[in-house]
Enzyme design. Structure first.
Site, mmCIF file in Angstrom:
data_model
loop_
_atom_site.group_PDB
_atom_site.id
_atom_site.type_symbol
_atom_site.label_atom_id
_atom_site.label_comp_id
_atom_site.label_asym_id
_atom_site.label_seq_id
_atom_site.Cartn_x
_atom_site.Cartn_y
_atom_site.Cartn_z
ATOM 1 N N LYS A 223 0.844 -1.141 -0.031
ATOM 2 C CA LYS A 223 0.067 0.075 -0.074
ATOM 3 C C LYS A 223 0.641 1.248 0.045
ATOM 4 O O LYS A 223 1.990 1.320 0.447
ATOM 5 C CB LYS A 223 -1.073 -0.064 1.199
ATOM 6 C CG LYS A 223 -2.027 -1.130 1.051
ATOM 7 C CD LYS A 223 -3.197 -0.865 2.150
ATOM 8 C CE LYS A 223 -4.316 -1.720 1.915
ATOM 9 N NZ LYS A 223 -5.234 -1.750 3.053
ATOM 10 N N ARG A 257 -3.159 -10.033 5.474
ATOM 11 C CA ARG A 257 -3.730 -10.091 4.035
ATOM 12 C C ARG A 257 -2.681 -9.810 3.129
ATOM 13 O O ARG A 257 -2.262 -8.627 3.351
ATOM 14 C CB ARG A 257 -5.053 -9.257 3.834
ATOM 15 C CG ARG A 257 -5.642 -9.209 2.559
ATOM 16 C CD ARG A 257 -7.206 -8.546 2.643
ATOM 17 N NE ARG A 257 -7.643 -8.500 1.229
ATOM 18 C CZ ARG A 257 -7.433 -7.695 0.288
ATOM 19 N NH1 ARG A 257 -6.654 -6.676 0.420
ATOM 20 N NH2 ARG A 257 -8.282 -7.844 -0.842
#
Length: 280
Positions: A223, A257
């Protein structure tokens, strides 16, 4: 006795971290958009992840990256259903990453094991769809909504706001089904309507988010919160992403995740060996 997490047809002990592998059947996801857009490539990636030691496969048919277009339910189903059908007996739980109640209903009818909702089951009809099932449910906290989350940041303490949201949604779920508690996972939604500083603050305070003793899931893989710190492109964030996942586990995450399954699994094995003080 170890706490258990019921995930559809599967049950996990939470005495070790669980690795969820990301498969985006999309043309425009921020990291792997287009890589697994075809059914065959998505299925191949899933089997590779299984061989690498993944615990749960998380399949998404719509991107939530900043600026991405919303798609119709029919288009999302067109992307998801063939992959679900091909992987339904693959030996690991299937999670579907969707915020649409009608997609949830189709997935549950196909016996998927988990629904991962970035809107935290706040959309009309979502609670009623998932409550009667035996699916694992990931309740994510997003500040704002799909249309404005990347321009809308919490005004007060983001940990307190998360706890208020989680408490409200858990009470709503329990009203629908009192036995639902052992199926719920909480996700602070890193990157979804939080500043870079707020994202890292939440990791530092993960244990405070464990409302009703529910397990915690963290998704940081590749991210922008990683890229902003290490100043590297999406394709060059492997080490920093794995490091952040590992540290998140040390701070209380039960599920991570990730895109990079093999590297994360290996790192968690090292962490486990250190914690157990294994002597070979």
């Amino acid at each position: 006795m170890d706490k258990k997490f019921q995930c559809g047809r599967f049950e996990f002990s939470l005495d070790r971290p669980i690795v969820m592998g990301i498969i985006n059947v999309t043309p425009d996801s921020f990291s792997d958009g287009g890589d697994y857009y075809s059914i065959d490539s998505a299925i191949e990636r899933a089997h590779n992840m299984i061989n690498e030691g993944v615990d749960i496969l998380d399949i998404g048919g719509e991107s939530s990256r900043p600026g991405s277009d919303r798609i119709s339910s029919s288009e999302e189903l067109k992307r998801l259903l063939p992959v679900i059908e091909s992987l339904k007996d693959c030996g690991v739980p299937l999670s579907i990453d969707t915020y649409k109640p009608d997609i949830m209903k189709h997935a549950i009818d196909m016996n998927v094991d988990m629904i991962n909702d970035i809107c935290g089951f706040t959309r009309a009809g979502a609670l009623e769809v998932v409550a009667p099932s035996n699916c694992g449910l990931c309740v994510m906290y997003m500040n704002g909504d799909i249309s404005n989350m990347h321009d809308c940041f919490p005004k007060m303490d983001v940990v307190e706001e998360s706890k208020i949201f989680f408490t409200k949604q858990l009470n709503n779920l329990l009203t629908c089904s009192p036995s639902i508690k052992n199926r719920v996972v909480l996700d602070p939604g890193l990157g979804f309507g939080k500043t870079i500083e707020q994202n890292y603050y939440m990791i530092n305070h993960l244990e405070e988010l464990r409302v009703f003793s529910c397990p915690l899931m963290v998704g940081v893989s590749r991210k922008s919160m990683i890229g902003k710190i290490v100043d590297r492109s999406v394709t060059d964030r492997l080490c920093s992403s794995v490091s952040c996942a590992l540290i998140s586990v040390m701070y209380g995450a039960n599920i991570v995740r990730v895109h990079d399954v093999a590297e994360t699994v290996d790192s968690l094995k090292i962490l486990s060996a250190i914690k157990q003080g294994i002597f070979l």
